[in-house]
Write a protein that holds these residues in place. Structure first.
Motif, PDB file in Angstrom:
ATOM      1  N   VAL A 248       0.827  -1.210   0.000  1.00  0.00           N
ATOM      2  CA  VAL A 248       0.000   0.000   0.000  1.00  0.00           C
ATOM      3  C   VAL A 248       0.861   1.259   0.000  1.00  0.00           C
ATOM      4  CG1 VAL A 248      -1.754   1.280   1.286  1.00  0.00           C
ATOM      5  CG2 VAL A 248      -1.891  -1.209   1.141  1.00  0.00           C
ATOM      6  N   ASN A 249       2.005   1.236   0.715  1.00  0.00           N
ATOM      7  CA  ASN A 249       2.851   2.423   0.807  1.00  0.00           C
ATOM      8  C   ASN A 249       3.365   2.880  -0.555  1.00  0.00           C
ATOM      9  OD1 ASN A 249       2.487   2.388   3.553  1.00  0.00           O
ATOM     10  ND2 ASN A 249       4.458   1.451   4.010  1.00  0.00           N
ATOM     11  N   PHE A 250       3.615   1.923  -1.444  1.00  0.00           N
ATOM     12  CA  PHE A 250       4.181   2.261  -2.753  1.00  0.00           C
ATOM     13  C   PHE A 250       3.173   2.063  -3.887  1.00  0.00           C
ATOM     14  CE2 PHE A 250       7.734   1.133  -0.003  1.00  0.00           C
ATOM     15  CZ  PHE A 250       8.612   2.180  -0.230  1.00  0.00           C
ATOM     16  N   PHE A 251       1.889   1.979  -3.509  1.00  0.00           N
ATOM     17  CA  PHE A 251       0.873   1.763  -4.538  1.00  0.00           C
ATOM     18  C   PHE A 251       0.809   2.940  -5.509  1.00  0.00           C
ATOM     19  CE2 PHE A 251      -3.539   2.689  -5.814  1.00  0.00           C
ATOM     20  CZ  PHE A 251      -3.749   1.617  -6.657  1.00  0.00           C
ATOM     21  N   ASP A 252       0.776   4.155  -4.995  1.00  0.00           N
ATOM     22  CA  ASP A 252       0.695   5.334  -5.864  1.00  0.00           C
ATOM     23  C   ASP A 252       1.936   5.451  -6.751  1.00  0.00           C
ATOM     24  OD1 ASP A 252      -1.780   6.098  -4.853  1.00  0.00           O
ATOM     25  OD2 ASP A 252      -0.887   7.234  -3.210  1.00  0.00           O
ATOM     26  N   MET A 253       3.095   5.158  -6.179  1.00  0.00           N
ATOM     27  CA  MET A 253       4.323   5.209  -6.972  1.00  0.00           C
ATOM     28  C   MET A 253       4.284   4.152  -8.079  1.00  0.00           C
ATOM     29  SD  MET A 253       8.256   4.465  -5.802  1.00  0.00           S
ATOM     30  CE  MET A 253       8.328   5.832  -4.659  1.00  0.00           C
ATOM     31  N   GLY A 254       3.826   2.956  -7.735  1.00  0.00           N
ATOM     32  CA  GLY A 254       3.737   1.892  -8.737  1.00  0.00           C
ATOM     33  C   GLY A 254       2.746   2.222  -9.840  1.00  0.00           C
TER      34      GLY A 254
ATOM     35  N   LYS B 144       3.475   8.094   6.964  1.00  0.00           N
ATOM     36  CA  LYS B 144       4.890   8.284   7.290  1.00  0.00           C
ATOM     37  C   LYS B 144       5.769   8.037   6.069  1.00  0.00           C
ATOM     38  CE  LYS B 144       4.491   7.041  12.187  1.00  0.00           C
ATOM     39  NZ  LYS B 144       4.895   6.067  13.250  1.00  0.00           N
ATOM     40  N   THR B 145       5.443   7.015   5.313  1.00  0.00           N
ATOM     41  CA  THR B 145       6.240   6.714   4.118  1.00  0.00           C
ATOM     42  C   THR B 145       6.150   7.845   3.101  1.00  0.00           C
ATOM     43  OG1 THR B 145       5.865   4.341   4.447  1.00  0.00           O
ATOM     44  CG2 THR B 145       6.590   5.047   2.266  1.00  0.00           C
ATOM     45  N   GLU B 146       4.939   8.353   2.894  1.00  0.00           N
ATOM     46  CA  GLU B 146       4.782   9.469   1.959  1.00  0.00           C
ATOM     47  C   GLU B 146       5.533  10.702   2.438  1.00  0.00           C
ATOM     48  OE1 GLU B 146       0.591   9.946   1.653  1.00  0.00           O
ATOM     49  OE2 GLU B 146       0.375   8.430   0.062  1.00  0.00           O
ATOM     50  N   GLY B 147       5.553  10.902   3.779  1.00  0.00           N
ATOM     51  CA  GLY B 147       6.301  12.029   4.326  1.00  0.00           C
ATOM     52  C   GLY B 147       7.788  11.918   4.069  1.00  0.00           C
TER      53      GLY B 147
END
Length: 518
Positions: free
Chosen positions: A236-242, A329-332
């Motif tokens: 989920v943390n890297f879903f938008d990046m993917g 936090k990851t996006e930050g």
């Protein structure tokens, strides 16, 4: 030919005779005297003889019988032959359809009735007509949960077997379609998610296949809470990046674009594009939470699973809360890398594993506290500092230039200046003077030595109140325990003016009449 028509008339219960002189009109009583001749002519035009009967009349007391020849050539069997109107009957006038009324009565008599089995039939085991007990609403919801889990696992396997594994094999064969790092960013954690849900599916299947109303579905969800908490954040943390990476590569990488088309046409893919499949893991846990809520509502309170389902709902809520917080936090942290690209000459030390982005606002400096008077500044609030950048007068590819990094530990007070005719959307930050902070008696330093930085918020994306509350929260986190001094205060501009150095009163005159930009 005559024999055939005779048998057709026999289907309607009409008896005939080989003697033409003894024939009688078909229901002649239904016709008037003026029509008797017409009826006789019409009947004689058919001139049908029956080889077995002596006259023509409708037998209303008996159901017409069929010969073996009739059953053999009847296209729909005996029942249909009783009610089917032959084509020759259409030549009879519309005012003479008593035979059709008779046929309707015959048709209604031939409809089979479904009745409850008698006690004797039940004792003899003749229960073929008895249907099984319909499933309860609770069982139907459990079956829906299992069915959706089956569909979800199928989609996860499509992602791995149709998309992910061929891309990885291409890298191993030295003919990569995507770089190995890009493949990892797109499909990170998908295998772990499949592993956890396969176990959940197996246990659900075992319980539902041997269904008992007193079975416990909730225990399966609570059992896998820890594994779900670990499996989902990496994806989920890297879903938008993917997702952005897929769109970018699809436009710029012809080889990858053709690969996606081939996968879409693969029968195993079921005509599902990759971007539609990739969002399924993001939607699954909220969907499960809704189904668990429905099941609890349909579970009687006397069953033990009713209370356990409440615990299962709370477990899923905690998993979702952890995923959202970890994603924030990851996006930050990722946002800090964007700051390096956005701000010219930004120091590399800004990147730290313990530092993340919180908020940003654009301001105008109203005094020389942060920078020159009248300059537009961008304030990036991080967890432990503020990155101060100015807008370039001749912007190129980069709009901002680094000015300073302001540690939150150097901020003594945040002042929310109340709006008035002379102060609109303004705030101030009081900084501890470096010499005063280094002195041994720093608690009794001279306030006149502190620097007051007055700013006016211009950015309509982040309102002043929201930015100041986040700034206050981060300052309190950085402060040592036992320091309970208030950080955020509201003041009128008349209270702030004496705290300014010489010439500071011009700030409020300068801001008079400015409209609030939000």
């Amino acid at each position: 030919m005559g024999n055939c028509f005779g048998k057709i008339l026999q289907c309607f219960g009409i008896k005939g005779s080989s003697d033409d002189s003894e024939r009688k009109p078909l229901l002649s009583s239904d016709y008037g005297d003026d029509d008797s001749q017409h009826t006789e002519n019409q009947r004689s035009s058919c001139d049908i003889q029956s080889p077995t009967t002596s006259g023509y009349q409708l037998d209303s007391d008996k159901t017409p019988l069929l010969t073996e020849h009739d059953r053999k050539f009847s296209p729909h069997g005996e029942e249909w032959s009783r009610i089917n109107v032959p084509k020759f009957h259409q030549t009879v006038r519309e005012r003479s359809p008593p035979a059709s009324r008779q046929l309707k009565r015959h048709h209604s008599l031939t409809i089979p009735l479904i009745t409850e089995p008698s006690d004797e039939e039940s004792k003899n085991g003749d229960t073929d007509s008895i249907t099984s007990t319909p499933p309860s609403k609770r069982q139907l919801t459990a079956m829906e949960l299992l069915q959706t889990e089956t569909t979800y696992i199928r989609n996860l396997k499509i992602i791995i077997e149709v998309y992910k594994q061929p891309l990885e094999r291409a890298v191993e064969d030295k003919d990569p379609i995507l770089a190995a790092e890009d493949i990892k960013n797109i499909f990170n954690g998908i295998s772990d998610i499949l592993s956890v849900h396969s176990e959940i599916h197996q246990e659900l299947s075992n319980v539902i296949s041997d269904w008992d109303e007193d079975c416990c579905i909730a225990s399966i969800i609570t059992k896998y809470q820890g594994q779900l908490t670990k499996a989902y954040p990496p994806y989920v943390n890297f879903f938008d990046m993917g997702k952005d990476l897929i769109l970018k590569q699809q436009k710029s990488n012809q080889k990858f674009s053709e690969f996606l088309i081939n996968c879409f046409n693969n029968p195993l893919c079921l005509k599902q594009p990759l971007d539609a499949l990739m969002i399924r893991p993001v939607q699954r846990l909220p969907s499960m939470s809704l189904l668990i809520s429905d099941m609890q509502r349909r579970t009687p309170e006397e069953l033990r699973d009713h209370k356990e389902l409440e615990k299962a709902k709370e477990s899923l809520k905690q998993v979702l809360s952890h995923i959202n917080e970890d994603k924030r936090k990851t996006e930050g942290k990722l946002k800090i890398f964007d700051i390096i690209y956005e701000v010219e000459s930004c120091p590399a030390e800004i990147v730290s594993s313990n530092r993340s982005f919180v908020a940003r606002t654009n301001v105008t400096s109203l005094n020389e506290g942060l920078y020159r008077v009248g300059d537009r500044l961008a304030l990036y609030l991080l967890t432990d500092m503020i990155e101060v950048s100015k807008f370039k007068h001749s912007p190129g590819t980069v709009l901002l230039k680094h000015i300073r990094m302001l540690p939150l530990s150097d901020i003594k007070l945040v002042i929310d200046i109340e709006d008035s005719d002379e102060s609109v959307n303004m705030f101030a930050i009081q900084l501890v003077d470096e010499l005063s902070a280094k002195s041994t008696n720093c608690q009794h330093h001279n306030p006149n030595m502190d620097k007051l930085c007055v700013c006016q918020v211009l950015d309509d994306r982040i309102y002043k109140q929201d930015f100041l509350k986040k700034l206050e929260a981060q300052i309190l986190v950085q402060r040592s325990k036992g320091d309970d001094e208030a950080v955020l205060r509201k003041m009128d501009h008349t209270e702030v003016q004496p705290m300014l150095k010489r010439g500071g009163s011009r700030i409020f005159k300068k801001g008079r009449g400015k409209a609030k930009r939000d």
